[in-house]
Design a protein around this motif. Structure first.
Motif: not given
Length: 282
Positions: A18-33
């Motif tokens: 999630a962190k790496a993709l966010k840094q690449e500019g992707y719109q990341v939706f990082a979910t957790a329980r």
């Protein structure tokens, strides 16, 4: 940039990717329980929502929040959320086995099916399933986890065939040992769900518990264990390649066992795998 929905982002592979993709500019939706993990992710600038794979309501609410942010589209789904329930098969109650499947298979399946409907409407999409080397071979005292990953592999292979011609691609990533909180969570599941006192495997459980309870600083470094970044490269390829692979092997043990299961007899492979388990729990 494309939108990416990831489950299980509290630590390990999910968090790193999630962190790496966010840094690449992707719109990341990082979910957790857990809500506290969601708050931590938000404090780091993530678009984060609570998503408990054991709950249809939680899946629906998280998906609804994501779609509000993306005008109803999802480009990539990375099904990463899972845990491992240790214990001999004969000591797994029906409820414990069901709980393992609720998270590792049924919740993932439900989310995937909902996202496929969205991807069919938009005419494209990528789905990546984070499986395991234990979806290819089995090891003792991991029966619940083995079974859930074998089932995920079978379901995904079927989906791949059924999605042909839809412009929706689905891939499996199959890591071996990767640094994460997996062992810590497995230890908690072991303590909560396995009764050792009257088990035929009691003596082995003492070694299993000792292994799972060790802190990273006290544990001998496994030369085959890689960091979570090892999963990021195949994930990115599965997301962006014109011809994504059906399977991506990660770590040396995955490659070795992927080959051995094809060339060895069942008896010979069992002989090797039993010794791997026995050496691990000495």
């Amino acid at each position: 940039m494309p939108s990416v929905l990831i489950t299980g982002c509290s630590s390990g592979i999910g968090y790193y990717c999630a962190k790496a993709l966010k840094q690449e500019g992707y719109q990341v939706f990082a979910t957790a329980r857990k809500e506290e993990d969601v708050q931590k992710l938000r404090e780091q600038g993530f678009l984060s929502y609570q998503l408990d794979l054991n709950s249809t309501q939680s899946i629906d609410e998280a998906l609804s929040c994501v779609l509000e942010q993306t005008d109803g589209t999802i480009d990539v789904l990375f099904n990463n959320g899972a845990y491992g329930q240790p214990g001999a098969v004969e000591d797994l109650s029906r409820e414990v086995l069901r709980n393992q499947f609720e998270t590792n298979l049924f919740g993932t399946h439900e989310l995937t099916c909902k996202v496929i409907k969205i991807m069919r409407k938009q005419g494209r999409g990528r789905i990546i399933q984070n499986s395991s080397v234990l979806g290819l071979i089995t090891l003792k005292y991991r029966g619940a986890y083995n079974a859930s990953k074998f089932a995920l592999e079978g379901l995904t292979d079927t989906l791949r065939q059924e999605l042909q011609g839809s412009n929706i691609h689905i891939s499996l990533i199959e890591p071996g040992p990767v640094e994460s909180d997996f062992r810590k969570n497995a230890y908690q599941a072991f303590k909560e769900n396995i009764t050792t006192d009257d088990s035929a495997h009691q003596s082995v459980y003492e070694a299993v518990e000792l292994r799972l309870s060790k802190q990273d600083s006290d544990r001998k470094k496994d030369p085959f264990t890689l960091g979570p970044e090892s999963v990021y490269k195949p994930l990115l390829h599965a997301m962006t390649s014109k011809k994504p692979k059906a399977r991506y092997y990660v770590t040396t043990p995955t490659w070795i066992f992927g080959i051995l299961r094809r060339v060895l007899s069942t008896r010979m492979l069992d002989w090797i795998l039993v010794r791997v388990s026995d050496d691990e729990n000495k």
